[in-house]
Design an enzyme around this catalytic site. Sequence first.
Site, PDB file in Angstrom:
ATOM      1  N   ARG A   1      35.154  50.750  56.478  1.00 58.86           N
ATOM      2  CA  ARG A   1      33.908  51.254  56.832  1.00 58.86           C
ATOM      3  C   ARG A   1      33.840  50.784  58.464  1.00 58.86           C
ATOM      4  O   ARG A   1      33.064  51.294  59.216  1.00 58.86           O
ATOM      5  CB  ARG A   1      32.773  50.749  56.050  1.00 58.86           C
ATOM      6  CG  ARG A   1      32.559  49.477  55.861  1.00 58.86           C
ATOM      7  CD  ARG A   1      31.331  49.188  54.733  1.00 58.86           C
ATOM      8  NE  ARG A   1      30.195  49.237  55.139  1.00 58.86           N
ATOM      9  CZ  ARG A   1      29.448  48.652  56.089  1.00 58.86           C
ATOM     10  NH1 ARG A   1      29.931  47.612  56.595  1.00 58.86           N
ATOM     11  NH2 ARG A   1      28.126  48.913  56.444  1.00 58.86           N
TER      12      ARG A   1
ATOM     13  N   PRO B   1      42.959  34.413  43.170  1.00 58.03           N
ATOM     14  CA  PRO B   1      41.774  33.936  43.065  1.00 58.03           C
ATOM     15  C   PRO B   1      41.846  32.317  43.926  1.00 58.03           C
ATOM     16  O   PRO B   1      40.862  31.654  44.071  1.00 58.03           O
ATOM     17  CB  PRO B   1      41.651  33.573  41.701  1.00 58.03           C
ATOM     18  CG  PRO B   1      42.687  34.007  41.119  1.00 58.03           C
ATOM     19  CD  PRO B   1      43.585  34.898  42.050  1.00 58.03           C
TER      20      PRO B   1
ATOM     21  N   GLU C   1      50.165  35.604  35.722  1.00 54.99           N
ATOM     22  CA  GLU C   1      49.600  34.400  36.604  1.00 54.99           C
ATOM     23  C   GLU C   1      49.984  34.562  38.084  1.00 54.99           C
ATOM     24  O   GLU C   1      49.817  33.188  38.675  1.00 54.99           O
ATOM     25  CB  GLU C   1      50.210  33.235  35.787  1.00 54.99           C
ATOM     26  CG  GLU C   1      49.720  33.058  34.457  1.00 54.99           C
ATOM     27  CD  GLU C   1      48.114  32.706  34.247  1.00 54.99           C
ATOM     28  OE1 GLU C   1      47.755  32.001  34.860  1.00 54.99           O
ATOM     29  OE2 GLU C   1      47.701  33.645  33.261  1.00 54.99           O
TER      30      GLU C   1
ATOM     31  N   ASP D   1      23.783  45.054  59.013  1.00 55.97           N
ATOM     32  CA  ASP D   1      24.343  44.707  57.939  1.00 55.97           C
ATOM     33  C   ASP D   1      24.066  43.150  57.600  1.00 55.97           C
ATOM     34  O   ASP D   1      24.088  42.175  58.477  1.00 55.97           O
ATOM     35  CB  ASP D   1      25.888  44.771  57.900  1.00 55.97           C
ATOM     36  CG  ASP D   1      26.599  46.184  57.843  1.00 55.97           C
ATOM     37  OD1 ASP D   1      25.596  47.056  57.496  1.00 55.97           O
ATOM     38  OD2 ASP D   1      27.854  46.404  58.171  1.00 55.97           O
TER      39      ASP D   1
HETATM   40 CL1  6GU Z   1      41.820  38.647  44.758  1.00 57.65          CL
HETATM   41  N1  6GU Z   1      42.442  38.160  42.331  1.00 57.65           N
HETATM   42  C1  6GU Z   1      42.035  38.064  40.994  1.00 57.65           C
HETATM   43  N2  6GU Z   1      43.005  38.233  40.077  1.00 57.65           N
HETATM   44  N3  6GU Z   1      40.812  37.194  40.828  1.00 57.65           N
HETATM   45  C2  6GU Z   1      40.222  37.055  41.669  1.00 57.65           C
HETATM   46  C3  6GU Z   1      40.410  37.441  42.953  1.00 57.65           C
HETATM   47  C4  6GU Z   1      41.642  38.096  43.213  1.00 57.65           C
HETATM   48  N4  6GU Z   1      39.375  37.032  43.453  1.00 57.65           N
HETATM   49  C5  6GU Z   1      38.384  36.699  43.039  1.00 57.65           C
HETATM   50  N5  6GU Z   1      39.041  36.326  41.622  1.00 57.65           N
END
Ligand code: 6GU
Length: 277
Positions: free
Chosen positions: A161, A92, A119, A176
């Site tokens: 794709r 994230p 984590e 797209d």
């Molecule tokens: Cl790539 N991993 C995790 N654990 N949470 C996320 C993410 C990735 N992308 C958005 N939230």
Amino acid sequence: MRLDVVTIFPEYLEPLNVSLVGKARARGQLGVHVHDLREWTYDRHNTVDDTPYGGGPGMVMKTGPWGDALDTVLADGYESGAHAPTLVVPTPSGRPFTQELAVELSERPWLIFTPARYEGIDRRVMDEYATRVDVLEVSIGDYVLAGGEAAVLVITEAVARLLPGVLGNAESHRDDSFAPGAMAGLLEGPVYTKPPEWRGRDIPDVLLSGHHGRIARWRRDEALKRTAAHRPDLIERCDPRAFDKKDRETLFILGWAPDPAGEPYGRFWRRPDAVEQ
Ligand code: 6GU
């Protein structure tokens, strides 16, 4: 293209056998190798995580299993002729995954994904591999998943794709949302197919008119409406030179106007006097 995925949940990657990615794999356009990280643990509990230095909640994935797994995957790939690996690290705190990044990844010969649970992975692992290969830390959006596996499925589908010959029809990419071109930066509007009436609902007359110019204009107005409603940030980002006279009329009706004082000149903003749409 070769894909490797190292995970503590190999079964989570089963969807890679299905649909578009599964078919690309069956046709030999994509080589997919899923590895269980726990193969590189040597204690009887197959430990992959430990408590964080400095304290705090949760657990951190250990250097040892990841280092041994990545060494093996890299050696196996090089041995079978793969080259120029890119380590894609779902997190994230990564850079946003966009269509532009999907295109960039689709041009690379070998992607290695390292979805983590807990984590995340001890920082030293990616610091180490970044000295040898390209490492890209990528987030799929502003929310938190329990692990990176679902992100790997998202990224592989968006990338696969785009590979030559994977989508039956190269034209399918053209309109797209987020693809470059005439509709660049706008979301796609609604689509319809037969029957022409369903539960008392007709389709827009213009789509039956056979008048290609009017159909294109209608599609563009629908794209503008949808983008203004769902992604006003995309309208603000558009180069105003991409808007023709009719675009400007449509945007004005939707409550938008060019800002003559704005930088760069003429970019569109919500009119302060516009009523909620
Ligand atoms: Cl790539 N991993 C995790 N654990 N949470 C996320 C993410 C990735 N992308 C958005 N939230």
